[in-house]
Design an enzyme around this catalytic site. Sequence first.
Site, mmCIF file in Angstrom:
data_model
loop_
_atom_site.group_PDB
_atom_site.id
_atom_site.type_symbol
_atom_site.label_atom_id
_atom_site.label_comp_id
_atom_site.label_asym_id
_atom_site.label_seq_id
_atom_site.Cartn_x
_atom_site.Cartn_y
_atom_site.Cartn_z
ATOM 1 N N GLU A 1 0.837 -1.199 0.000
ATOM 2 C CA GLU A 1 0.000 0.000 0.000
ATOM 3 C C GLU A 1 0.874 1.252 0.000
ATOM 4 O O GLU A 1 1.844 1.333 0.737
ATOM 5 C CB GLU A 1 -0.898 0.021 1.243
ATOM 6 C CG GLU A 1 -1.869 -1.127 1.331
ATOM 7 C CD GLU A 1 -2.970 -1.036 0.275
ATOM 8 O OE1 GLU A 1 -3.111 0.032 -0.354
ATOM 9 O OE2 GLU A 1 -3.678 -2.050 0.087
ATOM 10 N N ARG B 1 -17.688 -0.494 6.455
ATOM 11 C CA ARG B 1 -18.834 -1.095 5.764
ATOM 12 C C ARG B 1 -19.481 -2.175 6.617
ATOM 13 O O ARG B 1 -20.681 -2.421 6.545
ATOM 14 C CB ARG B 1 -18.335 -1.688 4.432
ATOM 15 C CG ARG B 1 -19.393 -2.258 3.525
ATOM 16 C CD ARG B 1 -18.770 -2.729 2.207
ATOM 17 N NE ARG B 1 -17.725 -3.740 2.383
ATOM 18 C CZ ARG B 1 -17.944 -5.022 2.643
ATOM 19 N NH1 ARG B 1 -19.170 -5.489 2.737
ATOM 20 N NH2 ARG B 1 -16.928 -5.861 2.795
ATOM 21 N N CYS C 1 -7.602 -2.067 8.478
ATOM 22 C CA CYS C 1 -6.241 -2.074 7.913
ATOM 23 C C CYS C 1 -5.747 -0.654 7.665
ATOM 24 O O CYS C 1 -4.622 -0.304 8.048
ATOM 25 C CB CYS C 1 -6.201 -2.892 6.618
ATOM 26 S SG CYS C 1 -6.328 -4.656 6.932
ATOM 27 N N HIS D 1 -1.365 -5.609 1.784
ATOM 28 C CA HIS D 1 -2.550 -6.460 1.743
ATOM 29 C C HIS D 1 -2.218 -7.743 0.983
ATOM 30 O O HIS D 1 -1.521 -7.704 -0.038
ATOM 31 C CB HIS D 1 -3.716 -5.756 1.021
ATOM 32 C CG HIS D 1 -4.658 -5.054 1.955
ATOM 33 N ND1 HIS D 1 -4.880 -3.697 1.904
ATOM 34 C CD2 HIS D 1 -5.452 -5.533 2.953
ATOM 35 C CE1 HIS D 1 -5.775 -3.373 2.847
ATOM 36 N NE2 HIS D 1 -6.134 -4.459 3.491
HETATM 37 N N1 PCA Z 1 -8.302 -6.946 6.532
HETATM 38 C C1 PCA Z 1 -9.195 -5.869 6.893
HETATM 39 C C2 PCA Z 1 -9.006 -5.687 8.372
HETATM 40 C C3 PCA Z 1 -8.248 -6.859 8.862
HETATM 41 C C4 PCA Z 1 -7.776 -7.545 7.643
HETATM 42 O O1 PCA Z 1 -7.036 -8.514 7.593
HETATM 43 C C5 PCA Z 1 -8.971 -4.615 6.065
HETATM 44 O O2 PCA Z 1 -8.528 -4.710 4.911
HETATM 45 O O3 PCA Z 1 -9.256 -3.517 6.560
#
Ligand code: PCA
Length: 213
Positions: free
Chosen positions: A82, A92, A145, A171
């Site tokens: 990111e 959401r 996240c 991610h």
């Molecule tokens: N993904 C979520 C929160 C925890 C995770 O593993 C996100 O993308 O916000």
Amino acid sequence: MSAPTVLLTGFEPFGGDDVNPSWEAARRLDGRTIAGARVTARCLPCIFGESLGALRREVRALRPAAVICCGVAGSRAAITPERVAVNLDDARIPDNAGRQPLDQPVIPRGPAAYFSTLPVKAITAALAAAGFPAEVSHTAGSFVCNHVFYGLMHALARSRRQPQARGGFIHVPFARGANGLLGHDRLAEALAIAVRETLRRRSDRRLRGGLTD
Ligand code: PCA
């Protein structure tokens, strides 16, 4: 001098899932030495506020040279370092404590955004060279996240440590079967590449990228 530490975090499952591949991958690297640094893996609760509190405590205790937080992005097929964290909580779905903030800042009066200080293009290129689907992402969403990513970057920017620890967020997609392209062991290898690239490079590679829309 003892070896530098890299703090690598994943998240607990959320939204009715029973595993979170980000933690499954991160925990496989706990205690591993990569490029001369020792990896410490921690699992964060998928809860607004508490996740960030837990992360800040670990950063204070471990004084890591780099912090790489990871989470799953269920709709993505690639591993996505990111680039940008935004000062926005807009959930959401409820988090694991039932909290569902709507259009609130992560840090009241904080700056609108922070950039990752990880070499996101170098990490993406190294992942691609190792056969992983990988892309730089320009949004970490507005759920837990992004909350953790923004809070991490805010804490590191305000830290008086010299030189400052570097930090950012990656991610990962859901694993495709135990022996599939991105099972948890393979995902752990991908995170090891991200750790290695972070330690090897003080600044990012100048690679053409970006988005036109
Ligand atoms: N993904 C979520 C929160 C925890 C995770 O593993 C996100 O993308 O916000």
